[in-house]
Design a protein around this motif. Structure first.
Motif, PDB file in Angstrom:
ATOM      1  N   PHE A   5     -11.826   1.783  10.477  1.00 44.26           N
ATOM      2  CA  PHE A   5     -12.362   3.126  10.241  1.00 44.26           C
ATOM      3  C   PHE A   5     -13.588   3.393  11.115  1.00 44.26           C
ATOM      4  N   ALA A   6     -14.448   2.400  11.269  1.00 43.33           N
ATOM      5  CA  ALA A   6     -15.630   2.583  12.107  1.00 43.33           C
ATOM      6  C   ALA A   6     -15.244   2.758  13.567  1.00 43.33           C
ATOM      7  N   ALA A   7     -14.213   2.031  14.016  1.00 48.58           N
ATOM      8  CA  ALA A   7     -13.797   2.103  15.409  1.00 48.58           C
ATOM      9  C   ALA A   7     -13.029   3.372  15.725  1.00 48.58           C
ATOM     10  N   ASP A   8     -12.184   3.823  14.778  1.00 47.99           N
ATOM     11  CA  ASP A   8     -11.332   4.999  15.007  1.00 47.99           C
ATOM     12  C   ASP A   8     -11.116   5.727  13.684  1.00 47.99           C
ATOM     13  N   PRO A   9     -12.117   6.504  13.224  1.00 47.56           N
ATOM     14  CA  PRO A   9     -12.002   7.123  11.907  1.00 47.56           C
ATOM     15  C   PRO A   9     -10.803   8.064  11.766  1.00 47.56           C
ATOM     16  N   VAL A  10     -10.527   8.837  12.793  1.00 48.22           N
ATOM     17  CA  VAL A  10      -9.396   9.774  12.703  1.00 48.22           C
ATOM     18  C   VAL A  10      -8.069   9.015  12.680  1.00 48.22           C
ATOM     19  N   GLY A  11      -7.943   8.003  13.531  1.00 49.92           N
ATOM     20  CA  GLY A  11      -6.713   7.218  13.550  1.00 49.92           C
ATOM     21  C   GLY A  11      -6.473   6.516  12.230  1.00 49.92           C
ATOM     22  N   ALA A  12      -7.526   5.922  11.652  1.00 50.71           N
ATOM     23  CA  ALA A  12      -7.394   5.240  10.356  1.00 50.71           C
ATOM     24  C   ALA A  12      -7.061   6.237   9.256  1.00 50.71           C
ATOM     25  N   TYR A  13      -7.717   7.403   9.287  1.00 50.03           N
ATOM     26  CA  TYR A  13      -7.440   8.453   8.291  1.00 50.03           C
ATOM     27  C   TYR A  13      -5.982   8.897   8.371  1.00 50.03           C
ATOM     28  N   GLU A  14      -5.488   9.154   9.568  1.00 49.69           N
ATOM     29  CA  GLU A  14      -4.118   9.643   9.722  1.00 49.69           C
ATOM     30  C   GLU A  14      -3.093   8.592   9.300  1.00 49.69           C
ATOM     31  N   ALA A  15      -3.385   7.318   9.576  1.00 49.49           N
ATOM     32  CA  ALA A  15      -2.481   6.256   9.135  1.00 49.49           C
ATOM     33  C   ALA A  15      -2.454   6.168   7.614  1.00 49.49           C
ATOM     34  N   ALA A  16      -3.643   6.267   6.996  1.00 52.44           N
ATOM     35  CA  ALA A  16      -3.706   6.233   5.530  1.00 52.44           C
ATOM     36  C   ALA A  16      -2.992   7.434   4.928  1.00 52.44           C
ATOM     37  N   ALA A  17      -3.133   8.610   5.556  1.00 51.81           N
ATOM     38  CA  ALA A  17      -2.472   9.812   5.058  1.00 51.81           C
ATOM     39  C   ALA A  17      -0.955   9.671   5.132  1.00 51.81           C
ATOM     40  N   ALA A  18      -0.455   9.126   6.240  1.00 49.44           N
ATOM     41  CA  ALA A  18       0.993   8.940   6.389  1.00 49.44           C
ATOM     42  C   ALA A  18       1.516   7.917   5.388  1.00 49.44           C
ATOM     43  N   LEU A  19       0.762   6.829   5.193  1.00 50.21           N
ATOM     44  CA  LEU A  19       1.168   5.820   4.217  1.00 50.21           C
ATOM     45  C   LEU A  19       1.168   6.390   2.814  1.00 50.21           C
ATOM     46  N   LEU A  20       0.132   7.145   2.473  1.00 53.93           N
ATOM     47  CA  LEU A  20       0.043   7.741   1.148  1.00 53.93           C
ATOM     48  C   LEU A  20       1.218   8.675   0.894  1.00 53.93           C
ATOM     49  N   LYS A  21       1.553   9.498   1.867  1.00 55.95           N
ATOM     50  CA  LYS A  21       2.690  10.424   1.733  1.00 55.95           C
ATOM     51  C   LYS A  21       3.994   9.653   1.520  1.00 55.95           C
ATOM     52  N   ALA A  22       4.187   8.599   2.303  1.00 56.06           N
ATOM     53  CA  ALA A  22       5.405   7.802   2.176  1.00 56.06           C
ATOM     54  C   ALA A  22       5.491   7.125   0.812  1.00 56.06           C
ATOM     55  N   GLU A  23       4.360   6.590   0.337  1.00 59.10           N
ATOM     56  CA  GLU A  23       4.360   5.910  -0.962  1.00 59.10           C
ATOM     57  C   GLU A  23       4.652   6.886  -2.102  1.00 59.10           C
ATOM     58  N   LEU A  24       4.054   8.064  -2.063  1.00 57.24           N
ATOM     59  CA  LEU A  24       4.278   9.046  -3.132  1.00 57.24           C
ATOM     60  C   LEU A  24       5.718   9.554  -3.117  1.00 57.24           C
ATOM     61  N   GLU A  25       6.276   9.727  -1.931  1.00 52.05           N
ATOM     62  CA  GLU A  25       7.676  10.166  -1.840  1.00 52.05           C
ATOM     63  C   GLU A  25       8.611   9.083  -2.375  1.00 52.05           C
ATOM     64  N   ARG A  26       8.278   7.828  -2.097  1.00 54.01           N
ATOM     65  CA  ARG A  26       9.104   6.735  -2.595  1.00 54.01           C
ATOM     66  C   ARG A  26       9.027   6.645  -4.120  1.00 54.01           C
ATOM     67  N   ILE A  27       7.819   6.825  -4.665  1.00 56.74           N
ATOM     68  CA  ILE A  27       7.659   6.805  -6.121  1.00 56.74           C
ATOM     69  C   ILE A  27       8.443   7.956  -6.744  1.00 56.74           C
ATOM     70  N   ALA A  28       8.449   9.118  -6.073  1.00 60.19           N
ATOM     71  CA  ALA A  28       9.146  10.295  -6.609  1.00 60.19           C
ATOM     72  C   ALA A  28      10.641  10.055  -6.744  1.00 60.19           C
ATOM     73  N   THR A  29      11.207   9.195  -5.884  1.00 64.64           N
ATOM     74  CA  THR A  29      12.648   8.927  -5.967  1.00 64.64           C
ATOM     75  C   THR A  29      13.014   8.180  -7.247  1.00 64.64           C
ATOM     76  N   LYS A  30      12.023   7.595  -7.914  1.00 60.35           N
ATOM     77  CA  LYS A  30      12.272   6.865  -9.157  1.00 60.35           C
ATOM     78  C   LYS A  30      12.269   7.796 -10.371  1.00 60.35           C
ATOM     79  N   GLY A  31      11.938   9.054 -10.163  1.00 59.16           N
ATOM     80  CA  GLY A  31      11.831   9.986 -11.274  1.00 59.16           C
ATOM     81  C   GLY A  31      13.017  10.930 -11.376  1.00 59.16           C
ATOM     82  N   THR A  32      12.988  11.737 -12.410  1.00 55.78           N
ATOM     83  CA  THR A  32      14.007  12.766 -12.632  1.00 55.78           C
ATOM     84  C   THR A  32      13.307  14.083 -12.927  1.00 55.78           C
ATOM     85  N   VAL A  33      13.994  15.184 -12.669  1.00 55.38           N
ATOM     86  CA  VAL A  33      13.444  16.509 -12.921  1.00 55.38           C
ATOM     87  C   VAL A  33      13.899  16.983 -14.290  1.00 55.38           C
ATOM     88  N   ASP A  34      12.918  17.364 -15.151  1.00 55.07           N
ATOM     89  CA  ASP A  34      13.274  17.804 -16.498  1.00 55.07           C
ATOM     90  C   ASP A  34      13.670  19.279 -16.494  1.00 55.07           C
TER      91      ASP A  34
END
Length: 435
Positions: free
Chosen positions: A166-195
């Motif tokens: 993060f200190a060396a490349d704050p934007v690059g680290a932020y964007e990687a974390a954002a992409a990982l977070l999006k992927a993880e939440l989408e993967r978790i969503a596949t385990k659910g159902t819509v009521d």
């Protein structure tokens, strides 16, 4: 330190409880002032009049002008094995957002001159009078230690081997974390159902401990999204801090019932003193008041009143800071006599009261970034801001922090456009999990 000027001598005298120099230590607690003896040539020194200056402003000028702190010297020594003789470059002049500055000047004319010379810089630790800026969840994940679960995952996802990415490349680290977070939440969503109501329902038993922890962390982030807090107190015995949220506007007008409730809550912050008169409060602040939700979670019904001037019954939250807590009864009288404007004062309904060590742990976990700022930034109102306060502060800091602010603001605008509504209500600082 002795600085010689033409026909003037400025001698800087530091006083702190530990009797140790603290100008170059980030995060040192309150209790010190810089005494500037500005004296022209006189036959007698008895005429000398000391001018007191908050040591925080002095520290900020040193950082702005490139004087290294103890921490920064240590970093350079680790990088080069010897301290560089070259001082770090001066920082750019820090200014408020132009539209916010114009609004603040019209709302609080008494701060007009101070608002032109604002400053802010990061701290390693919280201190009374400092701000706490809520980090984006992506920053929280990107700053996680390399050996931690999320620190390892973010680096693997972004293909980085940097120790402090993060200190060396704050934007690059932020964007990687954002992409990982999006992927993880989408993967978790596949385990659910819509009521039947269209909501996604996920069975907690189907989630791993890491997934449950991520959802819990994300919910806490949404509950405190882009909060900016002021640290108002530290218990001398336990070390526990307390603070209030600066950018969650509440009612800007009052009525008889609300004024009575507010006066009762103000009395709880100053036990032993009679509560302010509710009718007098309504007369002074009924048509115009700067009130805020001081905490995002339910707390005891206590209200904290802040003033830019010393008042009967008030105390300075930290020596030399120029921000006073309490004294609502005296403020009511000053407003009623047209000596002060209602927007010169700020009222907070509720407060954060952290347990000993709790706030320090949240700073270590990158939930909050402590900042030292000029008092005008604290005292100006955060109501109907053209530029949200959180973004304004990040842009004052500049560098990678400002770059991430722009990325966060773009998400905010995209969210607003897709929903067909504006996010500028209350200066865009009203708590909104949907953002």
């Amino acid at each position: 330190w002795v600085v010689l000027f033409s026909e003037r001598v400025l001698s800087f005298v530091l006083r702190s409880p530990a009797r140790e120099p603290l100008l170059l230590r980030k995060g040192r607690q309150e209790g010190a002032r810089v005494v500037l003896h500005a004296q022209e040539r006189r036959e007698s020194y008895e005429e000398e009049e000391p001018v007191l200056e908050d040591w925080r402003a002095f520290r900020a000028r040193m950082i702005r002008d490139g004087l290294p702190t103890i921490e920064s010297v240590g970093e350079r020594e680790r990088e080069t094995d010897e301290a560089s003789s070259e001082p770090p470059p001066k920082r750019e002049l820090q200014v408020l957002d132009p539209e916010n500055l114009a609004l603040a000047t019209s709302q609080t004319p008494a701060l007009a001159e101070e608002l032109k010379e604002c400053w802010a810089h990061e701290l390693a630790f919280p201190e009374v009078g400092s701000l706490l800026v809520r980090n984006p969840l992506e920053v929280q994940l990107a700053k996680a230690p390399k050996e931690s679960y999320w620190g390892r995952r973010v680096r693997e996802f972004g293909k980085s081997r940097e120790e402090d990415w993060f200190a060396a490349d704050p934007v690059g680290a932020y964007e990687a974390a954002a992409a990982l977070l999006k992927a993880e939440l989408e993967r978790i969503a596949t385990k659910g159902t819509v009521d039947s109501s269209g909501r996604l329902v996920v069975d907690a038993s189907s989630l791993t401990s890491a997934e449950r922890a991520l959802l819990d962390t994300r919910q806490k982030y949404l509950d405190t999204w882009q909060e900016v807090l002021l640290v108002v107190d530290r218990n001398a015995e336990t070390g526990a801090f307390s603070g209030v949220v600066l950018n969650r506007p509440a009612a800007q007008r009052s009525n008889g019932r609300l004024s009575a409730a507010i006066c009762s809550a103000l009395a709880k912050d100053q036990p032993g003193l009679p509560p302010p008169d509710a009718a007098a409060f309504q007369n002074a602040f009924g048509a115009r008041m700067g009130s805020y939700v001081g905490c995002s979670v339910a707390t005891e019904e206590r209200a904290i009143f802040l003033s830019p001037v010393p008042l009967d019954g008030a105390r300075e939250i930290s020596p030399g800071l120029g921000i006073y807590r309490g004294g609502a009864a005296a403020a009511i009288e000053q407003v009623a006599n047209a000596e002060r404007d209602p927007f010169d004062f700020k009222l907070f309904l509720g407060s954060y009261d952290w347990k000993p060590g709790e706030l320090e742990a949240r700073v270590r976990d990158n939930v909050y970034q402590p900042l030292a700022v000029s008092r005008a930034i604290v005292l100006k109102q955060c109501i109907n801001l053209p530029r949200p306060f959180w973004h304004e502060l990040c842009e004052i800091l500049g560098g990678g922090t400002a770059d991430i602010s722009r990325l966060e603001y773009a998400k905010r605008v995209d969210s607003s456009s897709s929903s067909g509504s504006s996010s500028s209500s209350s200066g865009g600082d009203a708590n909104s999990s949907s953002s």
